[in-house]
Design a protein around this motif. Structure first.
Motif, PDB file in Angstrom:
ATOM      1  N   MET A 182       0.840  -1.203   0.000  1.00 15.19           N
ATOM      2  CA  MET A 182       0.000   0.000   0.000  1.00 15.19           C
ATOM      3  C   MET A 182       0.870   1.245   0.000  1.00 15.19           C
ATOM      4  SD  MET A 182      -3.166   0.668   2.577  1.00 15.19           S
ATOM      5  CE  MET A 182      -2.660   2.172   3.318  1.00 15.19           C
ATOM      6  N   ALA A 183       0.419   2.194  -0.726  1.00 19.77           N
ATOM      7  CA  ALA A 183       1.186   3.449  -0.802  1.00 19.77           C
ATOM      8  C   ALA A 183       1.080   4.221   0.501  1.00 19.77           C
ATOM      9  CB  ALA A 183       0.666   4.294  -1.945  1.00 19.77           C
ATOM     10  N   MET A 184       2.019   5.128   0.678  1.00 20.66           N
ATOM     11  CA  MET A 184       1.984   5.985   1.863  1.00 20.66           C
ATOM     12  C   MET A 184       0.815   6.967   1.761  1.00 20.66           C
ATOM     13  SD  MET A 184       4.820   5.704   3.881  1.00 20.66           S
ATOM     14  CE  MET A 184       5.187   7.375   4.385  1.00 20.66           C
ATOM     15  N   THR A 185       0.162   7.193   2.870  1.00 23.78           N
ATOM     16  CA  THR A 185      -0.950   8.135   2.849  1.00 23.78           C
ATOM     17  C   THR A 185      -0.688   9.305   3.790  1.00 23.78           C
ATOM     18  OG1 THR A 185      -2.072   6.947   4.591  1.00 23.78           O
ATOM     19  CG2 THR A 185      -2.680   6.387   2.325  1.00 23.78           C
ATOM     20  N   PHE A 186      -1.439  10.323   3.622  1.00 25.69           N
ATOM     21  CA  PHE A 186      -1.368  11.484   4.521  1.00 25.69           C
ATOM     22  C   PHE A 186      -2.760  12.055   4.708  1.00 25.69           C
ATOM     23  CE2 PHE A 186      -1.758  14.620   1.096  1.00 25.69           C
ATOM     24  CZ  PHE A 186      -1.344  13.873   0.002  1.00 25.69           C
ATOM     25  N   HIS A 187      -2.891  12.889   5.715  1.00 27.94           N
ATOM     26  CA  HIS A 187      -4.200  13.429   6.053  1.00 27.94           C
ATOM     27  C   HIS A 187      -4.439  14.745   5.315  1.00 27.94           C
ATOM     28  CE1 HIS A 187      -7.695  13.203   8.704  1.00 27.94           C
ATOM     29  NE2 HIS A 187      -7.687  14.522   8.605  1.00 27.94           N
ATOM     30  N   VAL A 188      -5.632  14.903   4.779  1.00 23.71           N
ATOM     31  CA  VAL A 188      -5.975  16.140   4.073  1.00 23.71           C
ATOM     32  C   VAL A 188      -7.150  16.813   4.762  1.00 23.71           C
ATOM     33  CG1 VAL A 188      -6.751  17.150   1.906  1.00 23.71           C
ATOM     34  CG2 VAL A 188      -5.225  15.195   1.876  1.00 23.71           C
ATOM     35  N   ASP A 189      -7.028  18.095   5.029  1.00 24.66           N
ATOM     36  CA  ASP A 189      -8.141  18.885   5.556  1.00 24.66           C
ATOM     37  C   ASP A 189      -8.371  20.051   4.624  1.00 24.66           C
ATOM     38  OD1 ASP A 189      -8.952  17.732   8.105  1.00 24.66           O
ATOM     39  OD2 ASP A 189      -6.895  18.178   8.730  1.00 24.66           O
ATOM     40  N   ILE A 190      -9.578  20.171   4.119  1.00 23.59           N
ATOM     41  CA  ILE A 190      -9.928  21.357   3.332  1.00 23.59           C
ATOM     42  C   ILE A 190     -11.025  22.091   4.091  1.00 23.59           C
ATOM     43  CG2 ILE A 190     -10.705  22.250   1.116  1.00 23.59           C
ATOM     44  CD1 ILE A 190      -9.729  19.719  -0.184  1.00 23.59           C
ATOM     45  N   VAL A 191     -10.730  23.318   4.511  1.00 27.86           N
ATOM     46  CA  VAL A 191     -11.721  24.075   5.269  1.00 27.86           C
ATOM     47  C   VAL A 191     -11.878  25.478   4.685  1.00 27.86           C
ATOM     48  CG1 VAL A 191     -11.454  22.904   7.479  1.00 27.86           C
ATOM     49  CG2 VAL A 191      -9.925  24.769   6.905  1.00 27.86           C
ATOM     50  N   SER A 192     -13.084  26.009   4.821  1.00 25.86           N
ATOM     51  CA  SER A 192     -13.276  27.427   4.518  1.00 25.86           C
ATOM     52  C   SER A 192     -13.826  28.067   5.784  1.00 25.86           C
ATOM     53  CB  SER A 192     -14.236  27.612   3.351  1.00 25.86           C
ATOM     54  OG  SER A 192     -15.561  27.527   3.814  1.00 25.86           O
ATOM     55  N   ALA A 193     -13.834  29.399   5.830  1.00 27.03           N
ATOM     56  CA  ALA A 193     -14.255  30.090   7.044  1.00 27.03           C
ATOM     57  C   ALA A 193     -15.672  29.717   7.429  1.00 27.03           C
ATOM     58  CB  ALA A 193     -14.139  31.591   6.855  1.00 27.03           C
ATOM     59  N   GLU A 194     -16.474  29.316   6.455  1.00 27.63           N
ATOM     60  CA  GLU A 194     -17.877  29.072   6.759  1.00 27.63           C
ATOM     61  C   GLU A 194     -18.235  27.601   6.904  1.00 27.63           C
ATOM     62  OE1 GLU A 194     -19.709  31.704   3.888  1.00 27.63           O
ATOM     63  OE2 GLU A 194     -18.679  33.318   4.932  1.00 27.63           O
ATOM     64  N   GLU A 195     -17.346  26.685   6.454  1.00 28.48           N
ATOM     65  CA  GLU A 195     -17.660  25.265   6.644  1.00 28.48           C
ATOM     66  C   GLU A 195     -16.418  24.387   6.444  1.00 28.48           C
ATOM     67  OE1 GLU A 195     -20.251  23.862   3.516  1.00 28.48           O
ATOM     68  OE2 GLU A 195     -19.258  25.151   2.086  1.00 28.48           O
ATOM     69  N   GLU A 196     -16.536  23.128   6.861  1.00 30.61           N
ATOM     70  CA  GLU A 196     -15.489  22.149   6.624  1.00 30.61           C
ATOM     71  C   GLU A 196     -15.841  21.433   5.326  1.00 30.61           C
ATOM     72  OE1 GLU A 196     -15.055  19.224   9.709  1.00 30.61           O
ATOM     73  OE2 GLU A 196     -12.918  19.102   9.281  1.00 30.61           O
ATOM     74  N   ILE A 197     -14.912  21.442   4.366  1.00 30.22           N
ATOM     75  CA  ILE A 197     -15.268  20.933   3.049  1.00 30.22           C
ATOM     76  C   ILE A 197     -14.863  19.469   2.883  1.00 30.22           C
ATOM     77  CG2 ILE A 197     -14.938  21.240   0.558  1.00 30.22           C
ATOM     78  CD1 ILE A 197     -14.375  24.235   1.219  1.00 30.22           C
ATOM     79  N   TYR A 198     -13.644  19.129   3.320  1.00 28.76           N
ATOM     80  CA  TYR A 198     -13.191  17.753   3.157  1.00 28.76           C
ATOM     81  C   TYR A 198     -12.214  17.410   4.270  1.00 28.76           C
ATOM     82  CZ  TYR A 198     -11.076  13.608   1.021  1.00 28.76           C
ATOM     83  OH  TYR A 198     -10.623  12.345   0.791  1.00 28.76           O
ATOM     84  N   SER A 199     -12.313  16.217   4.772  1.00 29.31           N
ATOM     85  CA  SER A 199     -11.340  15.754   5.756  1.00 29.31           C
ATOM     86  C   SER A 199     -11.179  14.260   5.583  1.00 29.31           C
ATOM     87  CB  SER A 199     -11.842  16.097   7.169  1.00 29.31           C
ATOM     88  OG  SER A 199     -10.973  15.546   8.115  1.00 29.31           O
ATOM     89  N   GLY A 200      -9.946  13.797   5.374  1.00 32.63           N
ATOM     90  CA  GLY A 200      -9.762  12.362   5.197  1.00 32.63           C
ATOM     91  C   GLY A 200      -8.351  12.023   4.757  1.00 32.63           C
ATOM     92  N   LEU A 201      -8.104  10.718   4.527  1.00 38.43           N
ATOM     93  CA  LEU A 201      -6.786  10.265   4.102  1.00 38.43           C
ATOM     94  C   LEU A 201      -6.672  10.334   2.584  1.00 38.43           C
ATOM     95  CD1 LEU A 201      -6.136   7.138   6.339  1.00 38.43           C
ATOM     96  CD2 LEU A 201      -4.950   9.336   6.412  1.00 38.43           C
ATOM     97  N   ALA A 202      -5.462  10.558   2.107  1.00 35.28           N
ATOM     98  CA  ALA A 202      -5.258  10.611   0.662  1.00 35.28           C
ATOM     99  C   ALA A 202      -3.897  10.027   0.318  1.00 35.28           C
ATOM    100  CB  ALA A 202      -5.354  12.049   0.178  1.00 35.28           C
ATOM    101  N   GLU A 203      -3.805   9.526  -0.920  1.00 36.49           N
ATOM    102  CA  GLU A 203      -2.515   9.045  -1.411  1.00 36.49           C
ATOM    103  C   GLU A 203      -1.774  10.160  -2.115  1.00 36.49           C
ATOM    104  OE1 GLU A 203      -2.683   5.631  -3.928  1.00 36.49           O
ATOM    105  OE2 GLU A 203      -3.402   4.367  -2.293  1.00 36.49           O
ATOM    106  N   MET A 204      -2.553  10.944  -2.830  1.00 32.56           N
ATOM    107  CA  MET A 204      -1.953  12.030  -3.587  1.00 32.56           C
ATOM    108  C   MET A 204      -2.951  13.170  -3.720  1.00 32.56           C
ATOM    109  SD  MET A 204       0.136  11.692  -7.110  1.00 32.56           S
ATOM    110  CE  MET A 204       1.190  12.988  -7.679  1.00 32.56           C
TER     111      MET A 204
END
Lengths: 139, 288
Positions: free
Chosen positions: A1-23
């Motif tokens: 399995m490839a190495m993964t890292f955590h991704v958080d995408i947020v804007s001032a008004e809401e949380e858009i994406y949060s989760g693990l990603a490969e790239m």
């Protein structure tokens, strides 16, 4: 399995994406960047555009952002997305407007508070007139 | 029967007032739920932003941003005051102003001048009457404040800081604890105060910056301050609705108490009138 890292995408008004990603692909100011795990720490501005995330199950999801900031730490990537349309001129104009509003307030005599003061004065005057009338009728 | 006409009228008018306060209570309750939701939604951004800035403060950049460096002599300070646009929300604004005034008095005694940025109609009218120096304002943000409405006012203060017109920037706003409790708070925005670094970040490191450090950091720090102010505004909106709800609830309760008291007085008066009438009839009949 490839190495993964955590991704958080947020804007001032809401949380858009949060989760693990490969790239992750993001529209950085100097051109699109592709990020894998253990990337060196980096800080850059983002242009409006599409952020693509390759998740752990091999699927790709994409999010549109209207510009923002991208922070990379070896195992965490954070995207701080803007909600407002930003440009230097626009910001400047908004600042001027806020200043003008404040200056206008200081010159403008017909604002809420002055009305209150005027009302109080008026009430006082009416009370005085009534007292004078009473004293006259007594005489 | 003409007994207690004034009392009846009074009861009616109080009942009407009670209807209004009760409706306002319900409106505030539903608005509060929405405002709380917005407050929660905006938290992740503020949190991430704080993390990034904390990382940054412990990095060893070639360019030290002025917002991170403390200034030794403080001659003027800036304060961003977040208040509500409308009244009838208990002591929310008053408590905040009182706390701020105490602090301002202290600054005054130390010979420090103060510049104000007023957000919300209440702070504008209060500090106009009090005679504070308002350099920028933002009013009528409504129930759904947007960050775009704040950019201008915040930029005025940031520019003042950049130009050295002010040496510190504070944010005065209400902190939402729960529906019953809102605490007035004055926090320092600039220079940025940061927590202790996490262990793994203690070694010597720095970011790569694209295009270059100064541009990126300027953008980041501006957004950081804006996000804090926005968070304050959103939180204040939740506070306002909660405080209004509680104030209107107690107003409705008081109206209820008043009505029952007046009803008692009215009943007594009516009964006395009837008794009197009967005794008049009886004594009249006896006289015949």
């Amino acid at each position: 399995m490839a190495m993964t890292f955590h991704v958080d995408i947020v804007s001032a008004e809401e949380e858009i994406y949060s989760g693990l990603a490969e790239m992750l692909f993001a529209p950085a100011e100097m051109g699109e960047v592709g990020i894998l795990a253990r990337h060196t720490p980096m800080l850059t501005a983002l242009k409006p555009g599409e952020v693509r995330i390759k998740t752990t199950d091999g699927e790709e999801s994409s999010v549109y952002i209207s510009g923002g900031m991208l922070e990379i730490q070896p195992h965490v990537v954070t995207i701080l997305s803007d909600t407002a349309i930003r440009a230097k001129d626009l910001d400047e104009a908004a600042a001027l407007e806020a200043k003008e509003r404040a200056e206008k307030l200081l010159q403008d005599k017909h604002s809420e508070v002055d009305f209150a003061r005027a009302e109080a004065e008026l009430a006082e005057a009416i009370a005085q007139i009534q007292t004078i009338k009473k004293m006259k009728s007594r005489r | 029967m003409a007994v207690g006409k004034e009392i009846r009228v009074k009861i009616k008018s109080i009942k009407n007032t009670q209807k209004i306060t009760r409706a306002m209570e319900m409106v505030a309750a539903s608005k509060m739920r929405k405002a709380q939701k917005r407050m929660r939604a905006s938290r992740p951004y503020a949190l991430k932003m704080r993390n990034v800035v904390a990382h940054l403060a412990h990095a060893h950049p070639e360019y030290k941003h002025p917002y991170l460096a403390d200034r030794e002599s403080v001659k003027r300070v800036g304060v961003i005051i977040v208040s509500s646009d409308r009244g009838l929300c208990g002591g929310l604004n008053t408590n905040l102003f009182r706390k701020l005034l105490a602090k301002m008095k202290k600054w005054n005694d130390d010979g420090i001048e103060i510049e104000l940025c007023a957000i919300g109609q209440k702070s504008v009218s209060f500090f106009k009457r009090f005679g504070g120096q308002i350099v920028s304002k933002a009013v009528h943000l409504g129930d759904e404040p947007e960050i775009a409405d704040l950019i201008g006012s915040v930029k005025v203060m940031l520019d003042a800081y950049d130009e050295g017109k002010i040496d510190r920037l504070f944010l005065a706003s209400s902190d939402f604890v729960n529906t019953m409790t809102q605490n007035p708070q004055i926090d320092q925005l600039l220079p940025v105060q940061v927590a202790e670094p996490e262990d793994e970040l203690k070694h010597h490191w720095d970011y790569l910056y694209e295009p270059e450090a100064q541009v990126v950091l300027d953008k980041l720090m501006t957004r950081y301050i804006e996000s804090l102010v926005y968070q304050g505004v959103v939180e204040n909106s939740a506070c306002e609705q909660a405080a209004r709800m509680v104030a209107m609830k107690s107003a409705s309760d008081n109206a209820g108490d008043l009505i029952s008291e007046l009803q008692l007085v009215y009943n007594k008066a009516r009964q006395a009138a009837i008794t009197q009438e009967i005794s008049e009839i009886v004594s009249g009949a006896a006289a015949v």
